[in-house]
Design an enzyme around this catalytic site. Structure first.
Site, PDB file in Angstrom:
ATOM      1  NE  ARG A  18      -2.725  -1.441   3.317  1.00 37.24           N
ATOM      2  CZ  ARG A  18      -3.296  -1.279   4.496  1.00 37.24           C
ATOM      3  NH1 ARG A  18      -4.341  -0.470   4.617  1.00 37.24           N
ATOM      4  NH2 ARG A  18      -2.850  -1.919   5.557  1.00 37.24           N
ATOM      5  CG  ASN A 230      -0.284  -0.776   7.388  1.00 38.58           C
ATOM      6  OD1 ASN A 230       0.550  -1.676   7.359  1.00 38.58           O
ATOM      7  ND2 ASN A 230      -1.070  -0.582   8.429  1.00 38.58           N
ATOM      8  CG  ASN A 372      34.067  22.814  -2.934  1.00 40.44           C
ATOM      9  OD1 ASN A 372      33.462  23.455  -3.772  1.00 40.44           O
ATOM     10  ND2 ASN A 372      33.463  21.962  -2.126  1.00 40.44           N
TER      11      ASN A 372
END
Length: 448
Positions: A18, A230, A372
């Site tokens: 579900r 669920n 960087n």
């Protein structure tokens, strides 16, 4: 509660269809932590002698997520009774007093509720089974706990197998059980599958125990702690409940949340005393905030440590590895990643500090960027103490700036800057009088 030894089984083999997800149901997160990890954290203070998680086939990611907790595979899935049967060989049944059976999709269970269930089973007379009960607002989908007139738990009836009278019972099955270890293997081996789903229900264990005259108890616990997740909607509802709990804890421990309902905390967020959190702040996992810090509105913080007296935001982002020492100011639209800002550093506007170290008392001007990444690798930038970095500066890593240096506005710094140096790294301005008119005419002709 005494430290009597017990073992725990966590049932997590369900696919969670579900949820409509490729991710195992119990790995879906609330408050920045997988549901099953919440349950394991609730168990930890009780020091179980052993814990086993029952998985379904192919759930390697789940096995990794619960490590080093032991796992067993239930294949094929044939109900909760069969899942417990699969776990028995991994448990030291001869050396524990009871087995606690839990569900991996109940992330709101607290340690206190688990302790209460174990304690209730041990009361005289000892119960073979202590089953958690709850009274949810909508009892429809839940099994019912059928009690005798004397309050004994007689049986648990699944919702699909309940008759009209049983469906009228308000006390519902909360799922979790504490079971006498001496009887568990025998009763689980005798569970049948004569029911609507043709599955082996662990709940049938109550009926088997009562048929032999053994004691079974129902222990009512708060419904919000027992309700399972669920669906995506239930996941969101669980998030709401846990956030309310975390916010209340933070305020009880001395933090001020100006608009609590707009602040989102991770399960492991640590806020010190006299911390002020303004509206619409999000904390991801791994954040520790010391005392007397102010987090201004619309900031996003994860994997960061913030020391006493710091000010963060508004609209700041601290990414994993950000360390702000005492009295650091990180202002609006500043992002810090994998960097340490030493005491008193100020970066108040529109800057990115990544993979860097910034010395005490340094001022980072608006629009400063530590460059960087070169397209292949990350490189570090080191900025000393009491440095002034002018507005609009790009520091092309790897590069270092010595203590006390002054980097002029608009500089692109590609080589190391000595201590106390004045660095100007920009092209000289060139003005060409009248040429703007000529340029505009040329562009107008081109666009005709």
């Amino acid at each position: 509660m005494s430290k009597t030894r017990f073992a725990a089984i966590i049932l997590a083999a369900g696919e969670g269809t579900r949820m409509k997800s490729a991710v195992p149901k119990v790995l879906h997160e609330i408050a920045g932590r997988p549901m099953i990890r919440h349950l394991l954290e609730a168990l930890r203070p009780l020091e179980p002698a052993a814990t086993v998680v029952v998985l379904g086939r192919g759930m390697d990611a789940l096995a990794k997520a619960v490590a080093p907790v032991a796992t067993v595979i239930q294949d094929p899935p044939r109900g909760t009774g069969d899942a417990v049967r699969a776990a028995l060989a991994a448990l030291p049944l001869d050396s524990v007093r009871e087995v606690l059976v839990l569900y991996g999709d109940t992330p709101l269970l607290r340690t206190e509720a688990l302790e209460e269930l174990l304690t209730a089973r041990r009361r005289i007379p000892e119960a073979t089974v202590a089953a958690a009960g709850m009274r949810p607002a909508d009892p429809g989908p839940y099994g019912r706990l059928v009690l005798s007139q004397g309050g004994m738990l007689e049986r648990i009836v699944e919702a699909k197998d309940a008759d009209a009278e049983e469906r009228g019972i308000g006390l519902c099955n909360g799922g979790i059980m504490a079971i006498d270890a001496r009887h568990l293997a025998d009763f689980v081996g005798r569970i049948g599958n004569d029911n609507a789903k043709r599955e082996y229900y662990l709940t049938d264990l109550v009926g088997l125990a009562r048929a032999e005259g053994l004691v079974c108890r129902a222990v009512e616990l708060p419904a919000e702690e027992l309700v399972g997740v669920n669906t995506r909607a239930e996941l969101a509802a669980a998030e709401v409940l846990l956030q309310q709990r975390l916010r209340a804890q933070a305020m009880e421990q001395g933090a001020t949340l100006i608009a609590p309902e707009t602040v989102f905390l991770a399960a492991d967020t640590k806020l010190g005393r006299d911390v002020i959190v303004e509206p619409n702040v999000f904390f991801g996992p791994g954040v520790t905030v010391a005392d007397n810090v102010r987090i201004r509105a619309f900031s996003h913080i994860e994997g960061a440590m913030i020391a006493e007296g710091a000010i963060v935001g508004p609209f700041a982002r601290l990414r994993p590895g950000a360390v702000l020492e005492a009295d650091v100011h990180v202002g609006n639209f500043v992002e810090v990643k994998a960097s340490r800002l030493h005491a008193g550093v100020k970066a108040n506007h529109l800057s990115y500090l990544g993979d860097s170290e910034v010395g005490a008392g340094t001022n980072i001007g608006a629009g400063t960027i530590t460059c960087n990444y070169d397209g292949y690798n990350k490189h570090r930038t080191s900025i000393g103490a009491n440095v002034f970095i002018g507005t609009g500066t790009s520091l092309v890593a790897p590069v270092s700036v010595g203590d006390g240096a002054y980097v002029a506005t608009g500089s692109v710094v590609t080589t190391d800057v000595p201590a106390d140096a004045l660095t100007i790294a920009r092209a000289r301005q060139v003005d060409k009088p009248g040429r703007a008119v000529e340029l505009r005419e040329r562009l107008r002709e081109r666009n005709r």
